[in-house]
Design an enzyme around this catalytic site. Structure first.
Site, PDB file in Angstrom:
ATOM      1  N   SER A   8     -78.664 -62.278 -57.535  1.00 26.61           N
ATOM      2  CA  SER A   8     -79.402 -63.455 -57.061  1.00 26.61           C
ATOM      3  C   SER A   8     -80.828 -63.064 -56.714  1.00 26.61           C
ATOM      4  O   SER A   8     -81.063 -62.248 -55.814  1.00 26.61           O
ATOM      5  CB  SER A   8     -78.714 -64.039 -55.824  1.00 26.61           C
ATOM      6  OG  SER A   8     -79.538 -65.017 -55.222  1.00 26.61           O
ATOM      7  N   HIS A  33     -78.533 -65.349 -61.088  1.00 25.88           N
ATOM      8  CA  HIS A  33     -78.339 -66.482 -60.183  1.00 25.88           C
ATOM      9  C   HIS A  33     -79.678 -66.858 -59.551  1.00 25.88           C
ATOM     10  O   HIS A  33     -80.399 -65.994 -59.039  1.00 25.88           O
ATOM     11  CB  HIS A  33     -77.334 -66.102 -59.094  1.00 25.88           C
ATOM     12  CG  HIS A  33     -76.900 -67.247 -58.241  1.00 25.88           C
ATOM     13  ND1 HIS A  33     -75.853 -68.083 -58.587  1.00 25.88           N
ATOM     14  CD2 HIS A  33     -77.358 -67.691 -57.049  1.00 25.88           C
ATOM     15  CE1 HIS A  33     -75.687 -68.996 -57.640  1.00 25.88           C
ATOM     16  NE2 HIS A  33     -76.590 -68.780 -56.695  1.00 25.88           N
ATOM     17  N   ASP A  35     -81.382 -69.489 -56.822  1.00 23.95           N
ATOM     18  CA  ASP A  35     -81.188 -70.458 -55.755  1.00 23.95           C
ATOM     19  C   ASP A  35     -82.423 -71.337 -55.610  1.00 23.95           C
ATOM     20  O   ASP A  35     -83.532 -70.838 -55.382  1.00 23.95           O
ATOM     21  CB  ASP A  35     -80.920 -69.750 -54.425  1.00 23.95           C
ATOM     22  CG  ASP A  35     -79.560 -69.092 -54.392  1.00 23.95           C
ATOM     23  OD1 ASP A  35     -78.572 -69.784 -54.691  1.00 23.95           O
ATOM     24  OD2 ASP A  35     -79.475 -67.896 -54.063  1.00 23.95           O
ATOM     25  N   MET A  37     -83.989 -74.283 -53.308  1.00 21.17           N
ATOM     26  CA  MET A  37     -83.844 -74.911 -51.991  1.00 21.17           C
ATOM     27  C   MET A  37     -85.002 -75.861 -51.741  1.00 21.17           C
ATOM     28  O   MET A  37     -86.143 -75.559 -52.088  1.00 21.17           O
ATOM     29  CB  MET A  37     -83.822 -73.839 -50.902  1.00 21.17           C
ATOM     30  CG  MET A  37     -82.789 -72.753 -51.093  1.00 21.17           C
ATOM     31  SD  MET A  37     -82.927 -71.520 -49.778  1.00 21.17           S
ATOM     32  CE  MET A  37     -81.777 -70.285 -50.364  1.00 21.17           C
ATOM     33  N   HIS A  66     -78.513 -72.732 -59.006  1.00 19.34           N
ATOM     34  CA  HIS A  66     -77.768 -73.293 -57.884  1.00 19.34           C
ATOM     35  C   HIS A  66     -78.696 -74.228 -57.110  1.00 19.34           C
ATOM     36  O   HIS A  66     -79.615 -73.779 -56.419  1.00 19.34           O
ATOM     37  CB  HIS A  66     -77.277 -72.141 -57.008  1.00 19.34           C
ATOM     38  CG  HIS A  66     -76.498 -72.548 -55.810  1.00 19.34           C
ATOM     39  ND1 HIS A  66     -76.139 -71.649 -54.837  1.00 19.34           N
ATOM     40  CD2 HIS A  66     -75.995 -73.744 -55.418  1.00 19.34           C
ATOM     41  CE1 HIS A  66     -75.453 -72.277 -53.892  1.00 19.34           C
ATOM     42  NE2 HIS A  66     -75.366 -73.540 -54.221  1.00 19.34           N
ATOM     43  N   MET A  68     -79.564 -76.280 -54.231  1.00 19.75           N
ATOM     44  CA  MET A  68     -79.311 -76.595 -52.825  1.00 19.75           C
ATOM     45  C   MET A  68     -80.353 -77.623 -52.394  1.00 19.75           C
ATOM     46  O   MET A  68     -81.242 -77.354 -51.585  1.00 19.75           O
ATOM     47  CB  MET A  68     -79.380 -75.322 -51.984  1.00 19.75           C
ATOM     48  CG  MET A  68     -78.235 -74.375 -52.257  1.00 19.75           C
ATOM     49  SD  MET A  68     -78.264 -72.925 -51.181  1.00 19.75           S
ATOM     50  CE  MET A  68     -78.863 -71.699 -52.328  1.00 19.75           C
ATOM     51  N   MET A 139     -68.897 -71.121 -51.328  1.00 20.80           N
ATOM     52  CA  MET A 139     -69.843 -70.502 -50.402  1.00 20.80           C
ATOM     53  C   MET A 139     -69.069 -69.875 -49.250  1.00 20.80           C
ATOM     54  O   MET A 139     -68.279 -70.551 -48.591  1.00 20.80           O
ATOM     55  CB  MET A 139     -70.830 -71.540 -49.869  1.00 20.80           C
ATOM     56  CG  MET A 139     -71.740 -72.175 -50.909  1.00 20.80           C
ATOM     57  SD  MET A 139     -72.906 -71.009 -51.654  1.00 20.80           S
ATOM     58  CE  MET A 139     -73.844 -70.461 -50.220  1.00 20.80           C
ATOM     59  N   ASP A 177     -70.268 -66.881 -53.456  1.00 26.56           N
ATOM     60  CA  ASP A 177     -71.650 -66.617 -53.066  1.00 26.56           C
ATOM     61  C   ASP A 177     -71.711 -66.460 -51.548  1.00 26.56           C
ATOM     62  O   ASP A 177     -71.310 -67.360 -50.808  1.00 26.56           O
ATOM     63  CB  ASP A 177     -72.539 -67.781 -53.521  1.00 26.56           C
ATOM     64  CG  ASP A 177     -74.018 -67.536 -53.264  1.00 26.56           C
ATOM     65  OD1 ASP A 177     -74.373 -66.517 -52.652  1.00 26.56           O
ATOM     66  OD2 ASP A 177     -74.828 -68.392 -53.678  1.00 26.56           O
TER      67      ASP A 177
END
Length: 223
Positions: A8, A33, A35, A37, A66, A68, A139, A177
């Site tokens: 990640s 990966h 993330d 946000m 991913h 979020m 998660m 994760d």
């Protein structure tokens, strides 16, 4: 799928990102990966579409994105167009009644559709959506922060998710994760996870590639 580590980049040094990605790729990692946000669904803000586009053009890796973010439907097409290969949304972020349709839309774009649940969301929630998912992401820490310790209930939640997927959608990838390191990866693997998202335990190390290899060696292959 063959059990493997998905590094990640949330924990990477963004000033010097390219050699770190090349290091984990050379070590056998094929999935990166990412993330995303928004500062609303989770407190922090991370990266967005321009970074995804650049990674897609130059990394040569499968991009596991991913989201979020609140109401992710607004942005799935933009991330697909930017080059995401897998797109995971949060059960808790999608307005009630819209999740099945959204997962189908992601698949229709030619991407793998993922569904993630927070640690306080019952694992049984997956039963309603398992048939529409290509990835189920458990998660084991609250989303939005890196370098958090693995939750004590992590293995039992993974085991429960494994049972649901084996029964309703055996082809769905079970990903985990949060807090994955050399001490926790074997337990998560033994519980049935196949994909292990690892941030600080990879990019927080002097040699990210060596870290990927060490984590991979500790996976207890069950499938």
């Amino acid at each position: 799928m063959k059990p493997q580590v998905a590094p990640s980049i949330l924990s990477a040094n963004f000033y010097d990102l390219r050699p770190q990605i090349e290091s984990v790729k050379a070590a056998g990692a094929s999935i990166l990966h990412v993330d995303v946000m928004d500062g609303r669904f989770v407190p922090n803000i991370s990266i967005g579409i321009p970074v995804i586009r650049t990674l897609s053009m130059y990394s040569g890796m499968t991009l596991d994105v991913h989201l979020m973010i609140e109401d992710p439907k607004r942005y799935v097409k933009a991330f697909a167009d930017a080059g995401a290969d897998w797109l995971t949304v949060h059960y808790e972020a999608v307005p009630q009644g819209g999740l099945e349709k959204l997962l189908k839309e992601i698949r229709a774009m030619g991407l793998k559709a993922g569904l993630s649940i927070k640690p306080d969301t019952p694992v049984v929630t997956l039963e309603r959506f398992a048939e529409f998912c290509d990835i189920a992401l458990i998660m084991t820490v609250p989303p939005g922060f890196g370098a958090q310790p693995y939750d004590a209930d992590g293995d039992s939640r993974i085991r429960a998710a494994r049972e649901i997927l084996d029964r309703l959608n055996p082809g769905c990838i079970l990903s985990v994760d949060g807090g994955i390191d050399t001490h926790t990866i074997a337990g998560a693997s033994g519980a049935g996870a196949e994909l292990f998202v690892a941030g600080s335990s990879v990019f927080g190390k002097p040699d990210p590639g060596a870290a990927v290899k060490e984590l991979t060696e500790r996976i207890e292959i069950k499938y």
